[in-house]
Design a protein around this motif. Structure first.
Motif, PDB file in Angstrom:
ATOM      1  N   LEU A 290       0.846  -1.189  -0.137  1.00 36.76           N
ATOM      2  CA  LEU A 290       0.023  -0.127   0.054  1.00 36.76           C
ATOM      3  C   LEU A 290       0.605   1.287  -0.068  1.00 36.76           C
ATOM      4  N   ASP A 291       0.251   2.323  -0.529  1.00 40.98           N
ATOM      5  CA  ASP A 291       1.118   3.595  -0.723  1.00 40.98           C
ATOM      6  C   ASP A 291       1.117   4.223   0.758  1.00 40.98           C
ATOM      7  N   ARG A 292       2.501   4.688   0.990  1.00 40.67           N
ATOM      8  CA  ARG A 292       2.860   5.366   2.371  1.00 40.67           C
ATOM      9  C   ARG A 292       1.850   6.434   2.670  1.00 40.67           C
ATOM     10  N   GLU A 293       1.687   7.341   1.557  1.00 37.49           N
ATOM     11  CA  GLU A 293       0.921   8.632   1.759  1.00 37.49           C
ATOM     12  C   GLU A 293      -0.661   8.383   2.243  1.00 37.49           C
ATOM     13  N   GLU A 294      -1.124   7.506   1.398  1.00 37.70           N
ATOM     14  CA  GLU A 294      -2.563   7.093   1.554  1.00 37.70           C
ATOM     15  C   GLU A 294      -2.889   6.177   2.897  1.00 37.70           C
ATOM     16  N   PHE A 295      -1.737   5.353   3.120  1.00 39.86           N
ATOM     17  CA  PHE A 295      -2.045   4.336   4.167  1.00 39.86           C
ATOM     18  C   PHE A 295      -0.826   4.394   4.930  1.00 39.86           C
ATOM     19  N   PRO A 296      -0.662   5.174   6.085  1.00 41.96           N
ATOM     20  CA  PRO A 296       0.449   5.306   6.982  1.00 41.96           C
ATOM     21  C   PRO A 296       0.443   3.998   7.612  1.00 41.96           C
ATOM     22  N   ALA A 297       1.528   3.653   8.333  1.00 38.35           N
ATOM     23  CA  ALA A 297       1.942   2.733   9.202  1.00 38.35           C
ATOM     24  C   ALA A 297       0.672   2.119  10.272  1.00 38.35           C
ATOM     25  N   ASP A 298       0.134   3.142  10.821  1.00 35.52           N
ATOM     26  CA  ASP A 298      -0.789   3.123  11.924  1.00 35.52           C
ATOM     27  C   ASP A 298      -1.978   2.542  11.300  1.00 35.52           C
ATOM     28  N   THR A 299      -2.429   3.048  10.024  1.00 38.83           N
ATOM     29  CA  THR A 299      -3.630   2.469   9.321  1.00 38.83           C
ATOM     30  C   THR A 299      -3.476   1.048   8.788  1.00 38.83           C
ATOM     31  N   VAL A 300      -2.204   0.792   8.518  1.00 38.96           N
ATOM     32  CA  VAL A 300      -1.967  -0.503   7.880  1.00 38.96           C
ATOM     33  C   VAL A 300      -2.067  -1.643   9.215  1.00 38.96           C
ATOM     34  N   LEU A 301      -1.614  -1.097  10.427  1.00 40.62           N
ATOM     35  CA  LEU A 301      -1.734  -1.989  11.453  1.00 40.62           C
ATOM     36  C   LEU A 301      -3.276  -2.050  11.815  1.00 40.62           C
ATOM     37  N   LYS A 302      -3.896  -1.062  11.799  1.00 35.89           N
ATOM     38  CA  LYS A 302      -5.543  -1.313  12.235  1.00 35.89           C
ATOM     39  C   LYS A 302      -6.065  -2.374  11.069  1.00 35.89           C
ATOM     40  N   LEU A 303      -5.652  -2.202   9.877  1.00 41.76           N
ATOM     41  CA  LEU A 303      -6.197  -3.165   8.834  1.00 41.76           C
ATOM     42  C   LEU A 303      -5.991  -4.321   9.291  1.00 41.76           C
ATOM     43  N   TYR A 304      -4.728  -4.761   9.521  1.00 40.05           N
ATOM     44  CA  TYR A 304      -4.465  -5.977  10.070  1.00 40.05           C
ATOM     45  C   TYR A 304      -5.041  -6.638  11.157  1.00 40.05           C
TER      46      TYR A 304
END
Length: 443
Positions: A290-304
């Protein structure tokens, strides 16, 4: 109201949810599940018999006896067995109809799908001795909260991240079993993105410049709770896959527990734990495209973190709907058995808004409240369909009556006689359940 009218009303609703009589007949003929009306008059009657056998507990002979007594079909248990052997592709096609995606749903945002697999044991002493399994590979759509892909294999086929057809723009979430660089590249080439849990030694890690990446050194130098770096997954052939590596530091208690389990498992197997494994045990590692600007690390962790939703769906299938080991060794019977449980789960899902909780808590008999608390709505809907199909009777007559939406004492009496009286295949109901009717409360 007679027992037959109550049953037929519910079955007619089921047929409509499956697309109607014409669609059932057409799909049954296309898959050669129903070609001639020998003993079974229509495709819908064949489906009814199939679900009654797979979801009920009266066996093949009990189903054909119930069908004859109800005027649904006049068929022997051997003939029904032959019909069931040809029902697998038909049930798969019916599920495909229910799983068909509407384009309007994708316009609201990116599709998020969680991939995982669950398994049930195969029948037979030989299979039990050799750990024979039926494995269900599933994709779970997060927005609609339901499965949108199901494939059944045996234990020889592994979980693959590219097994499910890719929808361009989707986000695919998987656990560490799906860290498969070659197959992740295929998903990305078809327009999908991935969020996958990683292990330090199950991939060949490269840095942003294509050189060997010291993952353990990166973790040792991580001082923040969340650390991120560009990374590459090396392929056997072709350019490495560009990814983002995200490391979430575990709490000290969680890290110590993870290391304790690793040491215990290694000791049981007589293995020696590598120091790198103990270091990596203190982190949750994710890789994503995922693109870093659209999906920062915190958002990726929430998705998982949303991956637990598919685990909950599997739990409902097994504990509430009753998915268990098929009783037959023949794959042509075992696969329809499993598919029938998924099918009834998909059919009952649209009823969640319509049925809700069966009756307000204060209007239910005390015994029924104890056995069927309000949070078991999926189980309630399953018991409703079991009653309509002629399968196992609900554990409480109050439950069946409440699901029939009765609101007056007169209606309760009518439905009670209809449900309780004509059930010769199941024997007598316990006196406590009959007595629950007399203790029914109305405000």
């Amino acid at each position: 109201m007679t027992h037959e009218s109550l049953v037929d009303d519910g079955w007619a609703e089921t047929i409509e949810l499956l697309g109607g009589e014409d669609l059932l007949t057409q799909s049954a003929r296309e898959t050669k599940a129903f070609l001639r009306p020998r003993g079974v008059r229509s495709a819908s009657d064949l489906l009814r018999l199939t679900l009654a056998y797979c979801l009920g507990k009266v066996g093949m002979r009990g189903v054909v006896a119930w069908a004859a007594a109800s005027g649904i079909a006049d068929i022997s248990d051997v003939a029904l067995l032959g019909r069931l052997r040809n029902a697998g592709p038909w049930l798969q096609q019916l599920m495909g109809h229910l799983l068909k995606r509407e384009d309007a749903g994708l316009a609201k945002g990116r599709l998020i799908r969680i991939l995982d697999a669950t398994a049930v044991a195969k029948a037979g002493a030989y299979e039990k001795k050799n750990n024979g399994l039926w494995r269900m590979h599933c994709a779970f759509e997060l927005e609609r909260e339901q499965f949108d892909f199901i494939e059944i294999t045996d234990q020889s086929e592994a979980e693959l991240i590219d097994r499910v057809p890719v929808v361009p723009g989707e986000i695919r979430i998987g656990d560490r079993a799906y860290l498969q660089a070659e197959r992740i590249a295929k998903v990305m080439a078809q327009g999908g993105d991935v969020v996958v849990r990683a292990s330090w030694k199950n991939a060949r890690w490269l840095d942003a410049n294509g050189r060997a990446f010291d993952l353990i050194g990166f973790l040792e130098n991580c001082r923040e709770e969340v650390c991120e770096t560009p990374a590459r997954l090396a392929l056997k052939k072709g350019e490495p896959v560009k990814m983002r590596l995200i490391a979430l530091r575990k709490s000290e208690a969680a890290a110590q527990e993870a290391r304790r389990k690793i040491n215990k498992e290694a000791k049981a197997k007589g293995n020696k734990v590598q120091p790198q494994t103990l270091i990596a045990a203190g982190f949750v590692l994710l890789v994503t495209s995922l693109d870093r600007e659209e999906f920062p690390a915190d958002t990726v962790l929430k998705l998982y973190r949303m991956r637990w939703r598919i685990e909950l769906a599997f739990k409902r299938l097994k504990s509430l709907i009753g998915l268990r080991s098929p009783p037959a060794k023949d794959p042509r019977i075992a696969k329809p058995w499993i598919l029938a449980h998924f099918l009834i789960a998909l059919v009952t899902e649209p009823l969640s808004q319509e049925l809700g909780v069966s009756l307000p808590l204060e209007r239910r008999a005390p015994a029924a409240v104890a056995r069927h608390p309000p949070d078991r709505r999926l189980s309630d809907r399953y018991h409703l369909y079991s009653t309509f199909l002629g399968g196992p009777a609900p554990k409480s007559p109050c439950l069946a009556i409440s699901l029939a939406r009765t609101t007056t004492k007169a209606q309760v009496s009518v439905h009670a006689k209809a449900i309780l009286a004509p059930m010769p295949l199941r024997g007598r109901w316990p006196a406590g359940q009959r007595g629950a009717l007399s203790r029914w409360h109305f405000s």
